[in-house]
Scaffold this active site. Structure first.
Site, mmCIF file in Angstrom:
data_model
loop_
_atom_site.group_PDB
_atom_site.id
_atom_site.type_symbol
_atom_site.label_atom_id
_atom_site.label_comp_id
_atom_site.label_asym_id
_atom_site.label_seq_id
_atom_site.Cartn_x
_atom_site.Cartn_y
_atom_site.Cartn_z
ATOM 1 N N HIS A 155 0.831 -1.203 0.000
ATOM 2 C CA HIS A 155 0.000 0.000 0.000
ATOM 3 C C HIS A 155 0.869 1.257 0.000
ATOM 4 C CE1 HIS A 155 1.140 -0.882 4.009
ATOM 5 N NE2 HIS A 155 -0.049 -1.036 4.586
ATOM 6 N N TYR A 156 1.892 1.284 0.836
ATOM 7 C CA TYR A 156 2.793 2.426 0.895
ATOM 8 C C TYR A 156 3.556 2.577 -0.421
ATOM 9 C CZ TYR A 156 6.499 5.525 2.580
ATOM 10 O OH TYR A 156 7.369 6.583 2.739
ATOM 11 N N SER A 157 4.098 1.482 -0.924
ATOM 12 C CA SER A 157 4.861 1.515 -2.170
ATOM 13 C C SER A 157 3.995 1.991 -3.334
ATOM 14 C CB SER A 157 5.433 0.124 -2.472
ATOM 15 O OG SER A 157 6.259 -0.329 -1.421
#
Length: 249
Positions: A155-157
């Site tokens: 999700h962050y990436s």
């Protein structure tokens, strides 16, 4: 510290109460700018504003995922400063470290809302004021994870990869104006965002950095200050690496 001229410039720094955001706000003040800290934690933001800026830093409570709240903060900032020359989209979260198949959909959406929707909403709100003023510098705080894709942080990436693409698109859209849009892709720094990560994930990130240490917030702030300056006039839609040698492109 090298001198970067931001005299008479007015900046918005989202998530400016701590970490990268605070360091950027401090460097901007040292360079002569007035700064509006936009943060969801108004008490923390006001404390930071008082500590670093006195009468040249103002704090506003803003949820960057709420277009109405962002518009209200924009209007209040314009009323206080008269203009917005610089926007730094820094507000972000790491989210929990899990595999894709173990990540809850709402956790996925929460990270994307803050890390990607937030910068889009802030740009959408502030860019027309920059166009009217015929000047602007936008700096998006992405991540090396947006280039490489960290395991257990999809999700962050993905949010940071999306922010890189948003940077490139908006940079092209504003290329005929005196408004530049650039992104930075730092390696991790020892900030409060580490509290959201497992030690295993922190160790993984450190192992990938050839310089053998995490980036300092002051190092990132120095790069952002130049990107936010009038001197940075021809680089736009670009991605500036600050990953200690980790990046391969």
């Amino acid at each position: 510290m090298n001198t970067i001229d931001l005299n008479h410039r007015c900046a918005v720094v989202t998530g400016g109460a701590q970490g990268f955001g605070r360091a950027i706000a401090e460097r901007f003040v040292a360079s002569g700018a007035r700064v509006a800290i936009w943060d969801h934690d108004i008490a923390f933001a006001e404390k930071t504003a008082k500590e670093i800026g006195g009468d040249v830093v103002t704090a506003y409570q803003v949820d960057v995922t709420d277009p109405t709240a962002v518009d209200h903060a924009r209007d209040a900032t314009l009323a206080a400063f008269g203009k917005i020359d610089i926007l730094v989209n820094n507000a972000g979260i790491a989210g929990v470290n899990k595999t894709v198949w173990d990540t809850d959909y709402e956790e996925w959406r929460k990270v994307l809302r803050i890390n990607l929707d937030g910068p889009f909403i802030c740009c959408k709100s502030i860019v027309p004021a920059m166009i009217a003023h015929k000047y602007g510098r936008i700096v998006n705080i992405a991540s090396i994870a947006g280039k490489e894709g960290n395991p257990n942080a999809a999700h962050y990436s993905a949010s940071k990869a999306g922010l890189i693409a948003l940077t490139k698109s908006l940079g092209k859209e504003l290329a005929s104006y005196d408004i530049t849009v650039n992104a930075v892709t730092p390696a991790a720094a020892r900030t409060a965002i580490f509290d959201q990560m497992t030690q295993q994930h922190i160790d993984f990130m450190l192992s990938k950095i050839p310089k053998g240490r995490f980036v300092l917030v002051e190092e990132l702030a120095a790069m952002v200050a130049w990107l936010a300056s009038e001197d940075c006039s021809f680089s736009t839609g670009a991605v500036f690496d600050i990953s200690g040698g980790r990046a391969t492109y």
